[in-house]
Design a protein around this motif. Structure first.
Motif, PDB file in Angstrom:
ATOM      1  N   GLY A 122       0.570  -1.270  -0.137  1.00  0.00           N
ATOM      2  CA  GLY A 122       0.127   0.151  -0.116  1.00  0.00           C
ATOM      3  C   GLY A 122       1.072   1.156  -0.245  1.00  0.00           C
ATOM      4  O   GLY A 122       1.567   0.941  -0.789  1.00  0.00           O
ATOM      5  N   ILE A 126       4.213  -0.565   7.050  1.00  0.00           N
ATOM      6  CA  ILE A 126       5.093  -1.665   7.558  1.00  0.00           C
ATOM      7  C   ILE A 126       6.262  -1.562   6.831  1.00  0.00           C
ATOM      8  O   ILE A 126       7.074  -1.890   7.968  1.00  0.00           O
ATOM      9  CB  ILE A 126       4.123  -2.940   7.193  1.00  0.00           C
ATOM     10  CG1 ILE A 126       2.399  -2.831   7.598  1.00  0.00           C
ATOM     11  CG2 ILE A 126       4.751  -4.137   7.830  1.00  0.00           C
ATOM     12  CD1 ILE A 126       2.253  -3.748   7.249  1.00  0.00           C
ATOM     13  N   GLU A 143       3.982  -4.846  -4.277  1.00  0.00           N
ATOM     14  CA  GLU A 143       2.234  -4.079  -4.215  1.00  0.00           C
ATOM     15  C   GLU A 143       1.818  -4.918  -5.921  1.00  0.00           C
ATOM     16  O   GLU A 143       2.368  -4.298  -6.739  1.00  0.00           O
ATOM     17  CB  GLU A 143       2.304  -2.878  -4.161  1.00  0.00           C
ATOM     18  CG  GLU A 143       1.467  -2.220  -4.393  1.00  0.00           C
ATOM     19  CD  GLU A 143       0.198  -2.389  -3.633  1.00  0.00           C
ATOM     20  OE1 GLU A 143       0.129  -2.965  -2.193  1.00  0.00           O
ATOM     21  OE2 GLU A 143      -0.875  -3.000  -4.527  1.00  0.00           O
ATOM     22  N   SER A 145      -1.153  -2.890  -7.128  1.00  0.00           N
ATOM     23  CA  SER A 145      -1.984  -1.629  -7.426  1.00  0.00           C
ATOM     24  C   SER A 145      -0.802  -0.440  -7.766  1.00  0.00           C
ATOM     25  O   SER A 145       0.059  -0.144  -7.308  1.00  0.00           O
ATOM     26  CB  SER A 145      -2.268  -0.888  -6.165  1.00  0.00           C
ATOM     27  OG  SER A 145      -3.184  -0.048  -6.672  1.00  0.00           O
ATOM     28  N   GLY A 168       3.313  -6.409  -8.737  1.00  0.00           N
ATOM     29  CA  GLY A 168       3.252  -7.639  -9.073  1.00  0.00           C
ATOM     30  C   GLY A 168       2.182  -8.715  -8.029  1.00  0.00           C
ATOM     31  O   GLY A 168       2.183  -7.885  -6.941  1.00  0.00           O
ATOM     32  N   ASP A 169       1.910  -9.871  -8.204  1.00  0.00           N
ATOM     33  CA  ASP A 169       0.816 -10.598  -7.397  1.00  0.00           C
ATOM     34  C   ASP A 169       2.234 -11.581  -6.630  1.00  0.00           C
ATOM     35  O   ASP A 169       2.604 -11.676  -6.961  1.00  0.00           O
ATOM     36  CB  ASP A 169       0.212 -11.275  -8.374  1.00  0.00           C
ATOM     37  CG  ASP A 169      -0.802 -12.079  -7.978  1.00  0.00           C
ATOM     38  OD1 ASP A 169      -1.125 -12.234  -6.787  1.00  0.00           O
ATOM     39  OD2 ASP A 169      -0.579 -13.576  -7.675  1.00  0.00           O
ATOM     40  N   ASN A 188      -0.688  -7.223   5.377  1.00  0.00           N
ATOM     41  CA  ASN A 188      -1.373  -7.339   6.248  1.00  0.00           C
ATOM     42  C   ASN A 188      -3.146  -7.475   4.463  1.00  0.00           C
ATOM     43  O   ASN A 188      -2.761  -5.519   4.067  1.00  0.00           O
ATOM     44  CB  ASN A 188      -1.885  -5.381   6.721  1.00  0.00           C
ATOM     45  CG  ASN A 188      -3.130  -4.542   6.426  1.00  0.00           C
ATOM     46  OD1 ASN A 188      -4.275  -5.766   6.486  1.00  0.00           O
ATOM     47  ND2 ASN A 188      -3.472  -4.094   6.974  1.00  0.00           N
ATOM     48  N   PRO A 190      -5.149  -8.114   1.524  1.00  0.00           N
ATOM     49  CA  PRO A 190      -6.846  -7.806   1.236  1.00  0.00           C
ATOM     50  C   PRO A 190      -7.100  -9.464   2.709  1.00  0.00           C
ATOM     51  O   PRO A 190      -7.159 -10.026   2.436  1.00  0.00           O
ATOM     52  CB  PRO A 190      -7.349  -7.960  -0.067  1.00  0.00           C
ATOM     53  CG  PRO A 190      -6.301  -7.750  -0.195  1.00  0.00           C
ATOM     54  CD  PRO A 190      -4.673  -7.558   0.309  1.00  0.00           C
TER      55      PRO A 190
HETATM   56  C1  LIG Z   1      -5.172  -4.051   3.326  1.00  0.00           C
HETATM   57  S1  LIG Z   1      -4.646  -3.130   2.746  1.00  0.00           S
HETATM   58  C2  LIG Z   1      -2.418  -3.182   3.268  1.00  0.00           C
HETATM   59  C3  LIG Z   1      -1.809  -1.350   2.753  1.00  0.00           C
HETATM   60  C4  LIG Z   1      -0.916  -1.890   3.598  1.00  0.00           C
HETATM   61  N1  LIG Z   1      -0.083  -2.588   3.720  1.00  0.00           N
HETATM   62  C5  LIG Z   1      -1.025  -1.177   4.937  1.00  0.00           C
HETATM   63  O1  LIG Z   1      -1.136  -1.930   6.223  1.00  0.00           O
HETATM   64  O2  LIG Z   1      -1.770   0.276   5.363  1.00  0.00           O
HETATM   65  C6  LIG Z   1      -3.399  -4.693   0.946  1.00  0.00           C
HETATM   66  C7  LIG Z   1      -3.029  -3.833  -0.034  1.00  0.00           C
HETATM   67  O3  LIG Z   1      -2.712  -5.058  -0.678  1.00  0.00           O
HETATM   68  C8  LIG Z   1      -2.426  -4.751  -2.491  1.00  0.00           C
HETATM   69  N2  LIG Z   1      -2.884  -6.227  -3.192  1.00  0.00           N
HETATM   70  C9  LIG Z   1      -3.647  -7.331  -2.667  1.00  0.00           C
HETATM   71  N3  LIG Z   1      -3.672  -8.196  -3.551  1.00  0.00           N
HETATM   72  C10 LIG Z   1      -2.469  -7.507  -4.371  1.00  0.00           C
HETATM   73  C11 LIG Z   1      -2.310  -9.240  -4.673  1.00  0.00           C
HETATM   74  N4  LIG Z   1      -2.610  -9.590  -5.308  1.00  0.00           N
HETATM   75  N5  LIG Z   1      -0.379  -8.898  -4.931  1.00  0.00           N
HETATM   76  C12 LIG Z   1       0.255  -7.594  -4.568  1.00  0.00           C
HETATM   77  N6  LIG Z   1      -1.355  -6.838  -3.727  1.00  0.00           N
HETATM   78  C13 LIG Z   1      -2.200  -7.008  -3.355  1.00  0.00           C
HETATM   79  C14 LIG Z   1      -3.183  -4.278  -2.285  1.00  0.00           C
HETATM   80  O4  LIG Z   1      -3.993  -3.574  -3.484  1.00  0.00           O
HETATM   81  C15 LIG Z   1      -3.270  -3.374  -0.820  1.00  0.00           C
HETATM   82  O5  LIG Z   1      -2.434  -1.745  -0.718  1.00  0.00           O
END
Ligand SMILES: C[S@@+](CC[C@H](N)C(=O)[O-])C[C@H]1O[C@@H](n2cnc3c(N)ncnc32)[C@H](O)[C@@H]1O
Length: 289
Positions: A122, A126, A143, A145, A168-169, A188, A190
């Motif tokens: 994000g 962290i 990340e 996005s 990337g994923d 952290n 989704p």
């Molecule tokens: C709940 S947010 C947490 C953001 C940050 N770590 C925080 O705690 O404030 C989840 C993050 O994971 C990213 N994300 C979701 N699916 C993902 C994936 N498959 N690979 C990498 N990042 C992903 C989202 O874009 C988002 O920024």
């Protein structure tokens, strides 16, 4: 809008309370502090001061947006996270106070020189806190996005902290050479269902990006993938730390154990709710002949 700081504070607080904002007085003071260019305690000291026309106009705009349940941190443009002040960017999740607890566990689990990987960074909160407060050898953050990748890199530059942010994923952007060498894998991710996202406070449901919140139909989809990957990426004895939904903490812990991870524990957040699951890859045992 009222003529004095004190009247403006009371008017905005009443308006925010009527709109269902959870902490109307605090938010009113923080919006006034922003408009006046001072710290929050100064707002009370300046209560008899008259607002200028421009300050009254600025406050009106911010109060209207807050009453429409835009998150305070998005209006202020910044959020405090442990020792850091992070820029809040559009289309990027606002870091939460409870995530400071997760970051604290990651910091405590990071030996000097260790490799730390954060998945789904994000704004970078962290990973940057680990780089700031521990003495890691490498912090790599992934990340999916693009706006979040840009935000995390900008926050790293803002604080002069070294975090390698990769697009990337999940763990796909992590170099293969780090497999089996990661001391701390923290995320952290989704972890909500779509119904849970829609039931969240309006600040979250309307203003945080849905892909940052929703894992899938059960809420376990992303944590399951991370737990499945943890053993092959962690060094022996390495730690995986996940922020989870309160309602699924016990289930995530059971799923961690089922993957063969050891020392599984559930930790509370600042209000005592179970929100962090910790587990370790078993340390390498003594060699047998
Ligand atoms: C709940 S947010 C947490 C953001 C940050 N770590 C925080 O705690 O404030 C989840 C993050 O994971 C990213 N994300 C979701 N699916 C993902 C994936 N498959 N690979 C990498 N990042 C992903 C989202 O874009 C988002 O920024």
């Amino acid at each position: 809008m009222s003529a004095t700081v004190g009247q403006a504070r009371d008017d905005v607080a009443a308006r925010l309370a009527a709109a269902g904002v959870a902490s109307p007085a605090v938010d009113a003071e923080l919006l006034l502090a922003h408009v006046l260019g001072c710290a929050r305690p100064q707002v009370r000291l300046r209560r008899t001061e008259a607002l200028t026309v421009q300050q009254a106009r600025d406050l009106e705009g911010l109060a209207a947006r807050r009453a429409a349940r835009e998150p305070l941190q998005r209006l202020l443009g910044e959020v405090g996270f442990r020792r850091l002040t992070l820029t809040v960017a559009d289309d990027v999740l606002v870091p939460r106070p409870e995530t400071e607890v997760l970051a604290g566990h990651a910091i405590a689990a990071t030996p000097p020189g260790a490799i730390v990987v954060e998945v789904g960074t994000g704004s970078g909160a962290i990973a940057l806190a680990v780089a700031d407060e521990a003495r890691p050898g490498l912090v790599l953050a992934t990340e999916a996005s693009p706006p979040a990748v840009a935000a995390a890199r900008a926050n790293a530059r803002r604080h002069g902290l070294r975090v390698d942010v990769r697009a990337g994923d999940l763990l796909a952007p992590v170099p293969e050479g780090l497999r089996g060498r990661v001391a701390v894998l923290v995320s952290n991710p989704p972890y909500l269902t779509e119904a849970e996202r829609q039931a969240a406070p309006l600040e979250v449901a309307r203003h945080d990006p849905a892909p940052a919140l929703v894992a899938g139909p059960t809420g376990h989809e992303v944590t399951d993938r991370l737990l499945a990957a943890a053993t092959s990426w962690l060094a022996p004895g390495g730690t995986v730390l996940l922020e989870v939904a309160e309602a699924r903490a016990t289930a995530v812990a059971a799923r961690a154990e089922a993957t063969g991870l050891v020392d599984v524990a559930v930790h509370p957040d600042l209000t005592g709710r179970p929100r962090v699951v910790a587990a370790r890859r078993a340390p390498r045992g003594p060699r047998t002949a």
